[in-house]
Design an enzyme around this catalytic site. Structure first.
Site, PDB file in Angstrom:
ATOM      1  N   HIS A   1      -1.524   6.312  -1.534  1.00 41.73           N
ATOM      2  CA  HIS A   1      -1.941   7.583  -1.222  1.00 41.73           C
ATOM      3  C   HIS A   1      -2.433   7.908   0.163  1.00 41.73           C
ATOM      4  O   HIS A   1      -2.209   9.167   0.796  1.00 41.73           O
ATOM      5  CB  HIS A   1      -2.761   8.210  -2.324  1.00 41.73           C
TER       6      HIS A   1
ATOM      7  N   ASP B   1       5.114   3.000  -8.949  1.00 45.65           N
ATOM      8  CA  ASP B   1       3.612   3.297  -8.782  1.00 45.65           C
ATOM      9  C   ASP B   1       2.994   3.795 -10.071  1.00 45.65           C
ATOM     10  O   ASP B   1       4.008   4.444 -10.620  1.00 45.65           O
ATOM     11  CB  ASP B   1       3.540   4.107  -7.389  1.00 45.65           C
ATOM     12  N   SER B   2       1.704   3.901  -9.909  1.00 41.09           N
ATOM     13  CA  SER B   2       1.049   4.696 -10.869  1.00 41.09           C
ATOM     14  C   SER B   2       1.378   5.950 -10.936  1.00 41.09           C
ATOM     15  O   SER B   2       1.449   6.825 -11.933  1.00 41.09           O
ATOM     16  CB  SER B   2      -0.364   4.426 -10.680  1.00 41.09           C
TER      17      SER B   2
ATOM     18  N   GLU C   1      -3.056  14.076  -3.038  1.00 38.47           N
ATOM     19  CA  GLU C   1      -2.020  14.890  -3.749  1.00 38.47           C
ATOM     20  C   GLU C   1      -2.019  16.508  -3.653  1.00 38.47           C
ATOM     21  O   GLU C   1      -1.125  17.320  -3.802  1.00 38.47           O
ATOM     22  CB  GLU C   1      -2.470  14.577  -5.537  1.00 38.47           C
TER      23      GLU C   1
ATOM     24  N   CYS D   1       2.210  -0.162  -5.512  1.00 40.59           N
ATOM     25  CA  CYS D   1       0.831   0.207  -5.771  1.00 40.59           C
ATOM     26  C   CYS D   1      -0.169  -0.924  -5.628  1.00 40.59           C
ATOM     27  O   CYS D   1       0.020  -2.032  -6.038  1.00 40.59           O
ATOM     28  CB  CYS D   1       0.774   0.596  -7.532  1.00 40.59           C
TER      29      CYS D   1
ATOM     30  N   CYS E   1      -4.173   1.702  -0.297  1.00 37.83           N
ATOM     31  CA  CYS E   1      -3.774   2.593  -1.506  1.00 37.83           C
ATOM     32  C   CYS E   1      -2.402   3.429  -0.920  1.00 37.83           C
ATOM     33  O   CYS E   1      -2.361   3.966   0.230  1.00 37.83           O
ATOM     34  CB  CYS E   1      -4.901   3.507  -1.931  1.00 37.83           C
TER      35      CYS E   1
END
Ligand code: DGL
Length: 275
Positions: free
Chosen positions: A190, A14-15, A156, A77, A188
């Site tokens: 996240h 993933d990024s 995050e 991702c 996404c």
């Protein structure tokens, strides 16, 4: 032959750390498999970058995983899956699985036939990749895509239930009022961390019946199907997990633990060859 490489690890990248939500789902579905996770934390976020840059970064990550002999690469991702998936398998014999098609399929399975909404990074939304994947299955389905860039830093920060997250979600989901959307894709990696807040706001805007879908479980099922169809499941477990990041800021273990508790320890800092 993939069958001969069945003892090798599955590479997941993933990024950043959000893809750990996908890695965790794979580990739960396939506990015997070894997993090697790479988070490109030095270059995150990808979601606001141009397609050409995302493609270049993704190729570097795939090369890193291939050098470590993985039998399969999972692109955990959405932004990379949206821009680069077609080109990533080129020139190598390591198969590549992305998150968009499994996510689209899961959304249509959950939907009662109404319009579908996709929440994603600006890059994913601009690419229209979810729309295309949905229309491959159901060409007439209405799709509403909304870019939600502020969700990534909120996840995050661990602000899953924070009032600020609810305010931001209200702003992003407001255009869905009156659309009849019955399913929302968290497009996404996240966003599953914010699922509680997003669900609560979706109920306000669209009613309590709206389904919230993320691609992690669907990707894990796709990986299992792929390993079975190629006879390349590992024979005995449990599989080891290794976690690599391209930059290890102070709180990397803490943030990683929010996405998957197994990842909070033993994260190794590596350099990925940059081209
Ligand atoms: N992992 C990215 C995605 O799923 C989100 C974070 C980023 O912008 O790099 O699209």
């Amino acid at each position: 032959m993939l069958r001969e490489r069945r003892e090798a690890a599955i590479g997941v990248f993933d990024s950043g750390l959000g893809g750990l939500t996908v890695a965790a789902a794979i580990a739960e579905a396939l506990p015997d498999e070894e997993l090697l996770y790479l988070g490109d934390t030095a270059r995150v976020p990808y979601g606001t970058r141009s397609p050409a840059t995302v493609v270049r970064y993704a190729r570097n990550n795939v090369a890193f995983l291939r050098e470590r002999g993985v039998k399969l690469v999972v692109v955990a991702c959405n932004t990379v899956s949206a821009h680069a998936l077609g080109g990533l398998a080129d020139g190598g014999d390591t198969p590549v699985i992305g998150v968009i098609r499994p996510g689209a399929r899961a959304a249509l399975a959950a939907s009662r036939g109404g319009p579908v909404a996709v929440l994603g990074t600006p890059g994913t939304v601009r690419s229209r990749a979810y729309e295309y994947a949905i229309h491959e299955i159901d060409p007439d389905r209405a799709v509403h895509a909304i870019a939600c860039p502020l969700f990534v830093p909120l996840a995050e920060e661990g602000w899953s239930e924070h009032a600020v997250t609810t305010m931001v979600a209200r702003e992003y989901l407001a255009p869905l009022a009156g659309t009849g959307v019955d399913t929302i894709i968290l497009g996404c990696t996240h966003y599953p961390l914010l699922a509680g807040a997003i669900r609560a706001v979706a109920h306000e805007v669209l009613g309590p019946e709206v389904a919230i879908v993320d691609s992690a479980t669907a990707v894990a099922a796709e990986v299992a199907r792929f390993l079975d169809s190629t006879g390349s499941r590992r024979l005995a477990g449990p599989g080891a997990r290794r976690f690599y990041v391209t930059d290890a800021p102070d709180r990397v273990g803490e943030v990683a633990g929010r996405f998957w508790s197994a990842a909070s320890q033993g994260i190794e800092h590596v350099d990925v060859k940059v081209t």
